[in-house]
Enzyme design. Sequence first.
Site, PDB file in Angstrom:
ATOM      1  N   TYR A 125       0.907  -1.322   0.202  1.00 55.40           N
ATOM      2  CA  TYR A 125       0.075   0.066   0.021  1.00 55.40           C
ATOM      3  C   TYR A 125       0.838   1.206   0.000  1.00 55.40           C
ATOM      4  O   TYR A 125       0.605   2.138   0.530  1.00 55.40           O
ATOM      5  CB  TYR A 125      -1.064   0.081   1.043  1.00 55.40           C
ATOM      6  CG  TYR A 125      -1.932  -1.099   1.318  1.00 55.40           C
ATOM      7  CD1 TYR A 125      -2.038  -1.868   0.156  1.00 55.40           C
ATOM      8  CD2 TYR A 125      -2.894  -1.101   2.662  1.00 55.40           C
ATOM      9  CE1 TYR A 125      -3.115  -2.942   0.143  1.00 55.40           C
ATOM     10  CE2 TYR A 125      -3.804  -2.433   2.530  1.00 55.40           C
ATOM     11  CZ  TYR A 125      -4.027  -2.952   1.274  1.00 55.40           C
ATOM     12  OH  TYR A 125      -4.749  -4.139   1.216  1.00 55.40           O
ATOM     13  N   LYS A 185       5.573 -14.470   2.108  1.00 52.93           N
ATOM     14  CA  LYS A 185       5.218 -14.977   0.722  1.00 52.93           C
ATOM     15  C   LYS A 185       6.414 -14.949   0.113  1.00 52.93           C
ATOM     16  O   LYS A 185       6.464 -14.916  -1.068  1.00 52.93           O
ATOM     17  CB  LYS A 185       4.007 -14.357   0.129  1.00 52.93           C
ATOM     18  CG  LYS A 185       3.482 -14.989  -0.958  1.00 52.93           C
ATOM     19  CD  LYS A 185       2.959 -16.526  -0.706  1.00 52.93           C
ATOM     20  CE  LYS A 185       2.527 -17.274  -1.839  1.00 52.93           C
ATOM     21  NZ  LYS A 185       2.179 -18.658  -1.746  1.00 52.93           N
ATOM     22  N   ASP A 193      -0.617 -18.142   2.771  1.00 49.56           N
ATOM     23  CA  ASP A 193      -1.639 -18.794   1.963  1.00 49.56           C
ATOM     24  C   ASP A 193      -1.951 -19.951   3.390  1.00 49.56           C
ATOM     25  O   ASP A 193      -3.006 -20.266   3.847  1.00 49.56           O
ATOM     26  CB  ASP A 193      -1.603 -19.342   0.885  1.00 49.56           C
ATOM     27  CG  ASP A 193      -0.172 -19.884   0.643  1.00 49.56           C
ATOM     28  OD1 ASP A 193       0.669 -19.598   1.352  1.00 49.56           O
ATOM     29  OD2 ASP A 193      -0.059 -20.686  -0.279  1.00 49.56           O
ATOM     30  N   ASP A 249      -3.995  -6.902   6.493  1.00 48.64           N
ATOM     31  CA  ASP A 249      -5.433  -6.378   6.202  1.00 48.64           C
ATOM     32  C   ASP A 249      -6.388  -7.812   6.015  1.00 48.64           C
ATOM     33  O   ASP A 249      -7.470  -7.479   6.495  1.00 48.64           O
ATOM     34  CB  ASP A 249      -5.145  -5.475   4.853  1.00 48.64           C
ATOM     35  CG  ASP A 249      -6.444  -4.451   4.911  1.00 48.64           C
ATOM     36  OD1 ASP A 249      -7.333  -4.787   5.504  1.00 48.64           O
ATOM     37  OD2 ASP A 249      -6.560  -4.047   3.762  1.00 48.64           O
ATOM     38  N   ASP A 266      -9.030  -9.398   8.999  1.00 53.22           N
ATOM     39  CA  ASP A 266     -10.498  -9.683   8.745  1.00 53.22           C
ATOM     40  C   ASP A 266     -11.147 -11.024   8.989  1.00 53.22           C
ATOM     41  O   ASP A 266     -12.052 -11.276   9.584  1.00 53.22           O
ATOM     42  CB  ASP A 266     -11.123  -9.190   7.307  1.00 53.22           C
ATOM     43  CG  ASP A 266     -11.412  -7.506   7.210  1.00 53.22           C
ATOM     44  OD1 ASP A 266     -10.723  -7.176   8.084  1.00 53.22           O
ATOM     45  OD2 ASP A 266     -12.079  -7.407   6.373  1.00 53.22           O
TER      46      ASP A 266
END
Length: 359
Positions: free
Chosen positions: A139, A190, A223, A247, A251
Amino acid sequence: MTRTYRIAAIPGDGIGAEVVGAGQKVLQALAKLDGGFTLDITGFDWGSERYRRTGAFMPGEGTDVLRSFDAILFGAVGAPDLPDHLSLWGLRLQICQTLDQYANVRPARMLPGITSPLRNVEAGDLDWVIVRENSEGEYSGQGGRSHRGLGCEVATEVSIFTRVGIERIMRFAFELARSRPRKRLTVVTKSNAQRHGMVLWDEIASEIASEFPDVVWDRMLVDAMTVRMTMDPGSLDVIVATNLHADILSDLAAALSGSIGLAPTANLNPERSAPSMFEPIHGSAFDITGKGTANPIATFWSAAMMLEHLGETAAAERLMRAIERVTADAENHSPDLGGSATTEEITSATIRAIGLNAT
């Protein structure tokens, strides 16, 4: 001597105004009961309605104005008729990045009376804090578009990973893990596919880990992390991840702990060179705006994090006890939790619980 804190309240859009209003009522009730501090709250009408009037979500000098406050209580930003990237970059990210609120802290745990969608999970098995790098990564806002409208149109979104940015968020996460009973940290990565920035992320994690021999840490691909959060929640404690990965994972964590309407956030400037900002993570939720059914618990929890950051630890603990007393009673559950309690009813119940917790 009574301590006075200057708080900037930015309700923003949708249910943001409803939950921030509720949060102010609870905070003022708490301050009145405590007697040791007062809150001088100033409201700002920054958000989508201001954008429609003026072409800007906040004034150009907005972040300079915020620097004179001790903390910021934020609601939500975003409206159905405006592109999300305009609202996010025009307000929330503008504040976070300009005030260098680089540590986004999102606790997730099962509050009393709340049921997780996970089968057979115990409350102690789901008690996490997700630390999100909040200033760079995916971001960063770097990139662009060219040849618009043509068949060869190109858009680039460049992730930026810096040594200073990674070092400071890793050190923050390790210190947080050290402060908790289990002293465990999971570093999300990752690096098998993102072979530059995420490899640097991994290398610096290993370097910083040497400074914290008392913290048990491991590394997990993002993942695989989603599987671990759902299949083995008790193996996790503090989690640190990049801007995008955290982010998404936060959630998921909110949903697994019962509802996104319960999830708080602190956008911290740990060095305190600028004020920090506290907000629920649920967004503007225009589908329920004006119905009086928004769950204010996430805002109350965010307010407790704000009080703790300001040094009012006893008041923060009193508010959290009140929140737990309220959620323990199914009569206080809002529609997102399967109940019918209104925002106003939950707010009143929390204020009553604050009084009970003082005796």
